[in-house]
Design a protein around this motif. Structure first.
Motif, mmCIF file in Angstrom:
data_model
loop_
_atom_site.group_PDB
_atom_site.id
_atom_site.type_symbol
_atom_site.label_atom_id
_atom_site.label_comp_id
_atom_site.label_asym_id
_atom_site.label_seq_id
_atom_site.Cartn_x
_atom_site.Cartn_y
_atom_site.Cartn_z
ATOM 1 N N SER A 20 0.926 -1.349 0.171
ATOM 2 C CA SER A 20 -0.134 0.001 -0.094
ATOM 3 C C SER A 20 1.021 1.244 0.060
ATOM 4 N N LEU A 21 0.294 2.265 -0.277
ATOM 5 C CA LEU A 21 1.022 3.559 -0.352
ATOM 6 C C LEU A 21 1.410 3.983 0.945
ATOM 7 N N ARG A 22 0.662 3.683 2.225
ATOM 8 C CA ARG A 22 1.100 3.883 3.574
ATOM 9 C C ARG A 22 2.389 3.056 3.649
ATOM 10 N N GLU A 23 2.617 1.864 3.283
ATOM 11 C CA GLU A 23 3.486 0.876 3.661
ATOM 12 C C GLU A 23 4.777 1.592 2.758
ATOM 13 N N LEU A 24 4.759 2.054 1.477
ATOM 14 C CA LEU A 24 5.769 2.542 1.081
ATOM 15 C C LEU A 24 6.051 3.789 1.523
ATOM 16 N N PHE A 25 5.263 4.734 2.207
ATOM 17 C CA PHE A 25 5.484 5.761 2.578
ATOM 18 C C PHE A 25 6.282 5.468 4.046
ATOM 19 N N ILE A 26 5.961 4.715 4.721
ATOM 20 C CA ILE A 26 6.752 4.165 6.131
ATOM 21 C C ILE A 26 8.090 3.801 5.756
ATOM 22 N N ASP A 27 8.282 2.819 4.828
ATOM 23 C CA ASP A 27 9.489 2.388 4.112
ATOM 24 C C ASP A 27 10.540 3.543 4.049
ATOM 25 N N GLY A 28 9.979 4.670 3.089
ATOM 26 C CA GLY A 28 10.662 5.869 2.791
ATOM 27 C C GLY A 28 11.004 6.657 3.996
ATOM 28 N N ASP A 74 11.283 11.765 14.102
ATOM 29 C CA ASP A 74 10.396 10.948 15.315
ATOM 30 C C ASP A 74 9.420 11.314 15.296
ATOM 31 N N ALA A 75 8.940 12.734 15.421
ATOM 32 C CA ALA A 75 7.489 13.050 15.339
ATOM 33 C C ALA A 75 6.683 12.764 14.281
ATOM 34 N N ALA A 76 7.108 12.729 13.255
ATOM 35 C CA ALA A 76 6.402 12.251 12.149
ATOM 36 C C ALA A 76 5.913 10.472 12.315
ATOM 37 N N PHE A 77 6.832 10.014 12.779
ATOM 38 C CA PHE A 77 6.362 8.466 12.873
ATOM 39 C C PHE A 77 5.510 8.355 13.839
ATOM 40 N N LYS A 78 5.737 9.208 15.132
ATOM 41 C CA LYS A 78 4.963 9.270 16.145
ATOM 42 C C LYS A 78 3.490 9.589 15.938
ATOM 43 N N SER A 79 3.438 10.532 14.910
ATOM 44 C CA SER A 79 2.015 11.125 14.500
ATOM 45 C C SER A 79 1.269 10.085 14.020
ATOM 46 N N MET A 80 1.937 9.005 13.294
ATOM 47 C CA MET A 80 1.192 8.174 12.430
ATOM 48 C C MET A 80 1.173 6.845 13.435
ATOM 49 N N GLY A 81 1.616 6.701 14.532
ATOM 50 C CA GLY A 81 1.584 5.763 15.411
ATOM 51 C C GLY A 81 2.397 4.525 15.083
ATOM 52 N N GLU A 82 3.813 5.123 14.559
ATOM 53 C CA GLU A 82 4.715 4.235 14.093
ATOM 54 C C GLU A 82 5.926 4.397 14.812
ATOM 55 N N LYS A 83 6.592 3.389 15.220
ATOM 56 C CA LYS A 83 8.060 3.293 15.807
ATOM 57 C C LYS A 83 8.964 3.958 15.041
ATOM 58 N N ALA A 84 9.721 4.920 15.515
ATOM 59 C CA ALA A 84 10.714 5.753 14.655
ATOM 60 C C ALA A 84 11.986 4.559 14.392
ATOM 61 N N GLU A 85 12.269 4.116 13.403
ATOM 62 C CA GLU A 85 13.430 3.068 13.081
ATOM 63 C C GLU A 85 13.872 3.468 11.707
ATOM 64 N N GLY A 86 15.301 3.342 11.663
ATOM 65 C CA GLY A 86 15.854 3.314 10.435
ATOM 66 C C GLY A 86 15.953 2.089 9.501
ATOM 67 N N LYS A 87 16.136 2.117 8.253
ATOM 68 C CA LYS A 87 16.355 0.971 7.349
ATOM 69 C C LYS A 87 17.477 1.515 6.474
ATOM 70 N N GLU A 143 -2.132 12.825 5.953
ATOM 71 C CA GLU A 143 -1.171 12.474 7.205
ATOM 72 C C GLU A 143 -0.671 13.978 7.570
ATOM 73 N N ARG A 144 -1.472 15.080 7.836
ATOM 74 C CA ARG A 144 -1.280 16.286 7.810
ATOM 75 C C ARG A 144 0.011 16.736 8.638
ATOM 76 N N THR A 145 0.368 16.119 9.856
ATOM 77 C CA THR A 145 1.277 16.335 11.028
ATOM 78 C C THR A 145 2.524 15.996 10.048
ATOM 79 N N ALA A 146 2.543 14.855 9.710
ATOM 80 C CA ALA A 146 3.945 14.400 8.953
ATOM 81 C C ALA A 146 4.040 15.313 7.723
ATOM 82 N N LEU A 147 3.215 15.671 7.024
ATOM 83 C CA LEU A 147 3.253 16.529 5.824
ATOM 84 C C LEU A 147 3.839 17.930 6.337
ATOM 85 N N ASP A 148 3.378 18.403 7.464
ATOM 86 C CA ASP A 148 3.976 19.670 7.931
ATOM 87 C C ASP A 148 5.246 19.437 7.998
#
Length: 189
Positions: A20-28, A74-87, A143-148
């Motif tokens: 999904s686009l969301r998964e692609l976004f999180i991967d990015g 970190d804040a973008a991950f948090k706003s989406m309910g995701e753990k901040a982690e690198g790939k 995802e308005r917070t992440a967008l900002d």
């Protein structure tokens, strides 16, 4: 029996693929999170190898800015309910290796400084492309917070790129060129 093994491998591979686009976004986001953290580690080395004072100041300021950008991610991950982690970001890894090579293959002074600017601008352009794409994804996903947060960083990356161009254009490239002429004159004697 060989078919069953292939089927299991393919199922495992497909479970790691973005569907999904969301998964692609999180991967990015994970990719750029790794990249920014790697840059936080690399910028002090660049700083140590630069001789031009304006460039030193720009790198020091960019290090401080990059640390803030990591906090924004970190804040973008948090706003989406995701753990901040690198790939691991292979693109940034390659760009940083290229920057290291420039330092190793040039003498300290204007020529090295010009090379460091060139390597830095490649990094900036990668970041601009990445943040622009991620901002577009965030907008589509509402995802308005992440967008900002992403748009703030995108603006900073564009300003950093312009600053590097200004430093190179105002004097540094001319100094590097003068060193080329001095070397040619010495070799002619």
């Amino acid at each position: 029996m060989g078919t069953d093994k292939k089927k299991t491998t393919n199922q495992n591979e497909s479970s790691d693929k973005a569907k999904s686009l969301r998964e692609l976004f999180i991967d990015g986001l994970k990719d750029i999170y790794w990249a920014e953290n790697a840059l936080v580690k690399a910028l002090p080395k660049m700083f140590e190898n630069v001789t031009d004072q304006k460039l030193k100041t720009a790198i020091k300021n960019h290090l401080d800015q990059t640390k803030v950008q990591v906090t924004r991610l970190d804040a973008a991950f948090k706003s989406m309910g995701e753990k901040a982690e690198g790939k691991k970001c292979l693109a940034m890894e390659g760009l940083l290796k290229e920057g290291d090579e420039i330092v190793q293959e040039t003498e300290a002074g204007p020529v090295r400084d010009a090379g460091i600017i060139a390597a830095s601008q490649k990094i900036e352009h990668y970041e601009i492309a990445t943040y622009g794409t991620l901002a577009a994804f965030a907008k589509t996903l509402n995802e308005r917070t992440a967008l900002d947060l992403l748009l703030r960083t995108l603006g900073e990356e564009k300003k950093s790129d312009c600053l590097l161009s200004t430093i190179a254009d105002t004097n540094l490239n001319s100094q590097a060129n003068s060193e080329d002429f001095q070397s040619k004159d010495l070799n002619a004697v």
